[in-house]
Design a protein around this motif. Structure first.
Motif, PDB file in Angstrom:
ATOM      1  N   PRO A   6      40.060  25.804  22.876  1.00 14.33           N
ATOM      2  CA  PRO A   6      38.604  26.059  22.446  1.00 14.33           C
ATOM      3  C   PRO A   6      38.090  26.970  23.653  1.00 14.33           C
ATOM      4  O   PRO A   6      38.096  26.446  24.732  1.00 14.33           O
ATOM      5  N   TRP A   7      37.546  27.927  23.293  1.00 14.84           N
ATOM      6  CA  TRP A   7      36.755  28.669  24.398  1.00 14.84           C
ATOM      7  C   TRP A   7      35.733  27.969  25.121  1.00 14.84           C
ATOM      8  O   TRP A   7      35.245  27.851  26.284  1.00 14.84           O
ATOM      9  N   GLN A   8      34.829  27.080  24.364  1.00 12.59           N
ATOM     10  CA  GLN A   8      33.912  26.414  24.964  1.00 12.59           C
ATOM     11  C   GLN A   8      34.489  25.035  26.154  1.00 12.59           C
ATOM     12  O   GLN A   8      33.829  24.778  26.998  1.00 12.59           O
ATOM     13  N   GLN A   9      35.465  24.844  25.802  1.00  9.84           N
ATOM     14  CA  GLN A   9      36.190  23.935  26.476  1.00  9.84           C
ATOM     15  C   GLN A   9      36.673  24.877  27.871  1.00  9.84           C
ATOM     16  O   GLN A   9      36.586  24.416  28.980  1.00  9.84           O
ATOM     17  N   ARG A  10      37.440  26.028  27.655  1.00 10.73           N
ATOM     18  CA  ARG A  10      37.896  27.014  28.742  1.00 10.73           C
ATOM     19  C   ARG A  10      36.703  27.514  29.692  1.00 10.73           C
ATOM     20  O   ARG A  10      36.946  27.868  30.866  1.00 10.73           O
ATOM     21  N   LEU A  11      35.612  27.585  28.895  1.00  4.62           N
ATOM     22  CA  LEU A  11      34.437  28.357  29.640  1.00  4.62           C
ATOM     23  C   LEU A  11      33.307  27.232  29.911  1.00  4.62           C
ATOM     24  O   LEU A  11      32.299  27.605  30.210  1.00  4.62           O
ATOM     25  N   SER A  12      33.659  26.193  30.269  1.00  4.53           N
ATOM     26  CA  SER A  12      32.759  24.996  30.341  1.00  4.53           C
ATOM     27  C   SER A  12      31.958  24.829  31.680  1.00  4.53           C
ATOM     28  O   SER A  12      31.042  24.611  31.858  1.00  4.53           O
ATOM     29  N   THR A  13      32.569  25.814  32.717  1.00  7.27           N
ATOM     30  CA  THR A  13      32.004  25.925  33.876  1.00  7.27           C
ATOM     31  C   THR A  13      31.533  27.698  33.912  1.00  7.27           C
ATOM     32  O   THR A  13      31.181  27.885  35.099  1.00  7.27           O
ATOM     33  N   THR A  15      32.197  31.926  33.044  1.00  4.94           N
ATOM     34  CA  THR A  15      33.077  32.940  32.842  1.00  4.94           C
ATOM     35  C   THR A  15      33.819  33.112  34.168  1.00  4.94           C
ATOM     36  O   THR A  15      34.888  33.776  33.960  1.00  4.94           O
ATOM     37  N   GLU A  16      33.465  32.803  35.344  1.00  4.57           N
ATOM     38  CA  GLU A  16      33.947  33.008  36.505  1.00  4.57           C
ATOM     39  C   GLU A  16      35.445  32.680  36.677  1.00  4.57           C
ATOM     40  O   GLU A  16      36.439  33.327  37.186  1.00  4.57           O
ATOM     41  N   ASP A  17      35.647  31.323  36.379  1.00  2.12           N
ATOM     42  CA  ASP A  17      36.682  30.493  36.537  1.00  2.12           C
ATOM     43  C   ASP A  17      37.967  31.119  35.593  1.00  2.12           C
ATOM     44  O   ASP A  17      39.267  31.226  36.056  1.00  2.12           O
ATOM     45  N   ILE A  18      37.708  31.434  34.683  1.00  7.53           N
ATOM     46  CA  ILE A  18      38.648  32.003  33.645  1.00  7.53           C
ATOM     47  C   ILE A  18      38.962  33.191  33.966  1.00  7.53           C
ATOM     48  O   ILE A  18      40.040  33.692  33.891  1.00  7.53           O
ATOM     49  N   GLN A  19      38.229  34.184  34.607  1.00  2.00           N
ATOM     50  CA  GLN A  19      38.514  35.527  35.019  1.00  2.00           C
ATOM     51  C   GLN A  19      39.445  35.290  36.426  1.00  2.00           C
ATOM     52  O   GLN A  19      40.395  35.996  36.624  1.00  2.00           O
ATOM     53  N   ASP A  20      39.249  34.243  36.979  1.00  2.00           N
ATOM     54  CA  ASP A  20      40.253  33.770  38.086  1.00  2.00           C
ATOM     55  C   ASP A  20      41.668  33.588  37.499  1.00  2.00           C
ATOM     56  O   ASP A  20      42.514  34.205  38.107  1.00  2.00           O
ATOM     57  N   GLU A  21      41.767  32.682  36.474  1.00  2.00           N
ATOM     58  CA  GLU A  21      42.934  32.711  35.698  1.00  2.00           C
ATOM     59  C   GLU A  21      43.328  33.865  35.381  1.00  2.00           C
ATOM     60  O   GLU A  21      44.770  34.079  35.456  1.00  2.00           O
ATOM     61  N   VAL A  22      42.893  34.606  34.575  1.00  2.00           N
ATOM     62  CA  VAL A  22      43.240  35.864  34.279  1.00  2.00           C
ATOM     63  C   VAL A  22      43.757  36.705  35.350  1.00  2.00           C
ATOM     64  O   VAL A  22      44.660  37.645  35.531  1.00  2.00           O
ATOM     65  N   ILE A  23      43.070  37.063  36.482  1.00  2.00           N
ATOM     66  CA  ILE A  23      43.449  37.663  37.684  1.00  2.00           C
ATOM     67  C   ILE A  23      44.906  37.215  38.108  1.00  2.00           C
ATOM     68  O   ILE A  23      45.805  37.969  38.291  1.00  2.00           O
ATOM     69  N   PRO A  64      27.823  27.923  30.545  1.00  2.00           N
ATOM     70  CA  PRO A  64      26.811  28.094  31.644  1.00  2.00           C
ATOM     71  C   PRO A  64      26.823  29.750  31.912  1.00  2.00           C
ATOM     72  O   PRO A  64      28.000  30.655  31.583  1.00  2.00           O
ATOM     73  N   ASP A  65      25.738  30.150  32.245  1.00  2.00           N
ATOM     74  CA  ASP A  65      25.362  31.769  32.445  1.00  2.00           C
ATOM     75  C   ASP A  65      25.658  32.094  34.062  1.00  2.00           C
ATOM     76  O   ASP A  65      24.892  31.806  34.878  1.00  2.00           O
ATOM     77  N   ASP A  66      27.028  32.812  34.226  1.00  2.00           N
ATOM     78  CA  ASP A  66      27.491  33.163  35.538  1.00  2.00           C
ATOM     79  C   ASP A  66      27.824  34.595  35.217  1.00  2.00           C
ATOM     80  O   ASP A  66      28.800  34.873  35.771  1.00  2.00           O
ATOM     81  N   VAL A  67      27.152  35.389  34.472  1.00  2.00           N
ATOM     82  CA  VAL A  67      27.662  36.620  33.988  1.00  2.00           C
ATOM     83  C   VAL A  67      27.996  37.315  35.284  1.00  2.00           C
ATOM     84  O   VAL A  67      28.860  38.437  35.223  1.00  2.00           O
ATOM     85  N   ALA A  72      32.208  40.312  38.398  1.00  2.00           N
ATOM     86  CA  ALA A  72      32.723  40.810  39.590  1.00  2.00           C
ATOM     87  C   ALA A  72      34.202  40.555  39.572  1.00  2.00           C
ATOM     88  O   ALA A  72      34.888  41.083  40.320  1.00  2.00           O
ATOM     89  N   LYS A  73      34.499  39.110  39.052  1.00  2.00           N
ATOM     90  CA  LYS A  73      35.853  38.939  38.865  1.00  2.00           C
ATOM     91  C   LYS A  73      36.678  39.950  38.002  1.00  2.00           C
ATOM     92  O   LYS A  73      37.738  40.249  38.511  1.00  2.00           O
ATOM     93  N   ARG A  74      36.154  40.399  36.779  1.00  2.00           N
ATOM     94  CA  ARG A  74      36.723  41.269  36.023  1.00  2.00           C
ATOM     95  C   ARG A  74      36.888  42.635  36.708  1.00  2.00           C
ATOM     96  O   ARG A  74      38.016  43.282  36.565  1.00  2.00           O
ATOM     97  N   MET A  75      36.080  42.976  37.611  1.00  2.00           N
ATOM     98  CA  MET A  75      36.193  44.226  38.592  1.00  2.00           C
ATOM     99  C   MET A  75      37.395  43.974  39.436  1.00  2.00           C
ATOM    100  O   MET A  75      38.276  44.811  39.696  1.00  2.00           O
ATOM    101  N   GLU A  76      37.355  42.771  40.094  1.00  2.00           N
ATOM    102  CA  GLU A  76      38.491  42.496  40.942  1.00  2.00           C
ATOM    103  C   GLU A  76      39.845  42.579  40.427  1.00  2.00           C
ATOM    104  O   GLU A  76      40.823  43.137  41.012  1.00  2.00           O
TER     105      GLU A  76
END
Length: 201
Positions: A6-13, A15-23, A64-67, A72-76
């Protein structure tokens, strides 16, 4: 094998952490493919477009709101388009050029970005016309990564598929979509048409 988180589990901290995973996924994938029928592929999004998308994710899921950090991670992550070590075959649905993300100004900037990046040697970008006849049934978007994984983003969950027989069907489906899509000058023409639409007063 199929895994669903579930997204609410993956994004529990946030959006930044999951963007690191996607990188990491993209850095490890020398040749990837993506079919995105209704929005712009994340690795081609402008900062303004990505900001709208991640804001909607945070507001919709109540995570959590860390848009700003997520954007920034998506741009990276987009550096894989310029490092000379990766190649991506991407099919966007023509609808993706018209799905309103952030209004005309954001969409104009996004169309201009596509027209620039379509020439990148690391990218084979096709546009699937709305009226194109495709030899597969309509399907949601998906990404294929090196190492044997297909990824889907559903409303409530992210889904990963690793079974080889299923991956083979995804590759077959992507080939069919690619054959029906417009490439080169024809794809640029469709993007330019969308740019004109978003530039109207």
């Amino acid at each position: 094998m199929t895994s669903l988180i579930p997204w609410q589990q993956r994004l529990s901290t946030g959006t930044e952490d999951i963007q690191d995973e996607v990188i990491r996924w993209y850095q490890q994938t020398r040749h990837g493919t993506a079919y995105v029928p209704h929005m712009i592929w994340g690795t081609l999004q402008t900062e303004a477009y990505a900001n709208v998308i991640l804001r909607r994710v945070v507001d919709f899921l109540g995570v959590p709101d860390d848009v700003a950090a997520g954007v920034a991670k998506r741009m990276e992550r987009q550096q894989v388009l310029y490092d000379g070590e990766h190649h991506y075959d991407v099919i966007l649905g023509e609808q993706a050029l018209y799905t309103n993300v952030g209004g005309p100004q954001v969409m104009r900037g996004q169309m201009e970005r596509l027209l620039r990046d379509i020439e990148l040697p690391s990218l084979a970008l096709g546009i699937l016309p709305t009226t194109a006849e495709v030899s597969v049934v309509p399907m949601p978007g998906f990404d294929l990564y090196d190492g044997g994984r297909a990824h889907y983003e559903l409303v409530s969950s992210g889904v990963d598929i690793t079974d080889q027989d299923e991956l083979t069907l995804h590759e077959k489906a992507f080939d069919a979509l690619s054959r029906a899509a417009s490439h080169g000058d024809a794809a640029s023409s469709l993007i330019s048409k969308a740019l004109v639409f978003w530039s109207q007063d």
